[in-house]
Motif scaffolding. Structure first.
Motif, PDB file in Angstrom:
ATOM      1  N   GLY A   1      16.337  11.558  54.602  1.00 57.27           N
ATOM      2  CA  GLY A   1      15.026  12.043  54.191  1.00 57.27           C
ATOM      3  C   GLY A   1      14.145  12.490  55.348  1.00 57.27           C
ATOM      4  O   GLY A   1      14.610  12.735  56.470  1.00 57.27           O
TER       5      GLY A   1
ATOM      6  N   PRO B   1      12.718  14.466  49.577  1.00 54.11           N
ATOM      7  CA  PRO B   1      13.770  13.735  50.292  1.00 54.11           C
ATOM      8  C   PRO B   1      15.115  14.437  50.394  1.00 54.11           C
ATOM      9  O   PRO B   1      15.890  14.131  51.307  1.00 54.11           O
TER      10      PRO B   1
ATOM     11  N   PRO C   1      17.400  10.502  48.939  1.00 53.54           N
ATOM     12  CA  PRO C   1      17.756  11.167  50.196  1.00 53.54           C
ATOM     13  C   PRO C   1      19.226  10.933  50.526  1.00 53.54           C
ATOM     14  O   PRO C   1      19.713   9.811  50.455  1.00 53.54           O
TER      15      PRO C   1
END
Length: 330
Positions: free
Chosen positions: A263, A213, A259
């Protein structure tokens, strides 16, 4: 052939310059990069034209129905791990014949992950016989050719390319292979250029891109996607690996690699490629890879196993769509 033997047509007396066109190129010895190179006269004298091994490579690869490259510009995202999971998942269908090819020449790990460490390949009149880790799952790796598994592979690009050519030309997968899954090293360099060049005529179904991510991984994945587009390789989809952690005991989920820019799913939306899914981090995957066991046999009902199998189903759908596109063009 021993991996210590130079598989190129000539041993060059000096390292290739940074932008070397290659000793077998039509521009060998004549390119701007060749000016002042100690290899210039040798390269000019080498035979030019089509690679004489291509017909044999095409003949071998034409016996393989589907060819999938597993790519990621970033190391450490679980690409080899996912290759092993993909191979096990495909081979779970006993109607399929599956092959895995480890092209991470400097860091081969598939033999350990698939439980084949310590095995060796055998050569016959029909070529090299891969190591079978299941009745319908064969594996080829340079690790099977080394005298010591801890031996470092210190090779220049031309020698790596020669071995990749032999893997594609000389490995005998049998009369038919449904899937060949090719694990590649990080980056977009020699190994990637070689495998795409040698497989160009018979066609590659596409590439599976693996990321994690974090943006630091996505930066390199963007370069890999750009490489695929420039090389004419269809991107079958992207999978986000290590996406959250699911506790094996309480099933609670937490974000280990959070993330920062959306991501993998956000990247797919941005670049217009298929998002295949999220695979959570599960320490039991690492345990199974270390011991060479099939994760699905022991933990088939885990969230990670379900996520991986869902990705595999979507990937096979994309392969079928790719075949449909080819038939329409034909």
């Amino acid at each position: 052939m021993s991996p210590s033997k130079e598989p190129t047509v000539s041993e060059l007396p000096a390292p290739e310059p940074e932008h070397c066109p290659g000793p077998e190129s039509e521009k060998a010895g004549q390119d701007e990069a060749c000016v002042g190179c100690a290899n210039k006269e040798i390269c000019e004298s080498l035979p030019k034209g089509p690679d004489p091994d291509l017909p044999e490579i095409n003949k071998r690869l034409n016996m393989i129905d589907h060819k999938i490259l597993v790519l990621s510009g970033k190391g450490g995202v679980g690409k080899s791990t996912f290759t092993s999971m993909l191979s096990w998942a495909l081979a779970a269908d006993d109607q399929l014949e599956v092959g895995a090819m480890d092209l991470d020449i400097c860091g081969p790990s598939l033999p350990r992950m698939l439980g084949a460490e310590g095995e060796s390949i055998h050569q016959s009149n029909s070529g090299w016989t891969p190591v079978y880790v299941a009745d319908n799952l064969g594996l080829m790796s340079i690790l099977f050719m080394l005298p010591d598994p801890d031996s470092a592979i210190i090779w220049r690009g031309s020698k790596k390319n020669g071995l990749i050519k032999q893997f594609l030309k000389d490995v005998d997968w049998g009369d038919r292979l449904d899937y060949l899954v090719v694990d590649t090293p990080p980056g977009t360099s020699d190994e990637h250029l070689s495998v795409t060049t040698y497989m160009k005529e018979v066609g590659i179904d596409g590439a599976l891109i693996v990321t994690t991510p974090q943006e630091v991984a996505l930066l390199d994945v963007r370069k890999e996607i750009d490489f695929c587009r420039k090389a004419g390789i269809k991107i079958l989809g992207l999978v986000e690996n290590m996406s959250g952690f699911v506790c094996p005991n309480c099933q609670g989920e937490s974000q280990i690699f959070k993330p920062t820019t959306g991501g993998g799913e956000s990247l797919c939306t941005e670049l217009g490629i298929e998002f295949l899914g999220l695979v959570p981090l599960d320490p039991r995957i690492g345990k199974c890879c270390d011991s060479g066991q099939c994760f699905f046999d022991d933990y088939g009902d885990s969230p990670a196993a379900e996520a991986i199998l869902d990705v595999v189903d979507k990937l096979r759908d994309q392969v079928e769509l790719s075949l449909g596109d080819l038939s329409l063009k034909g």
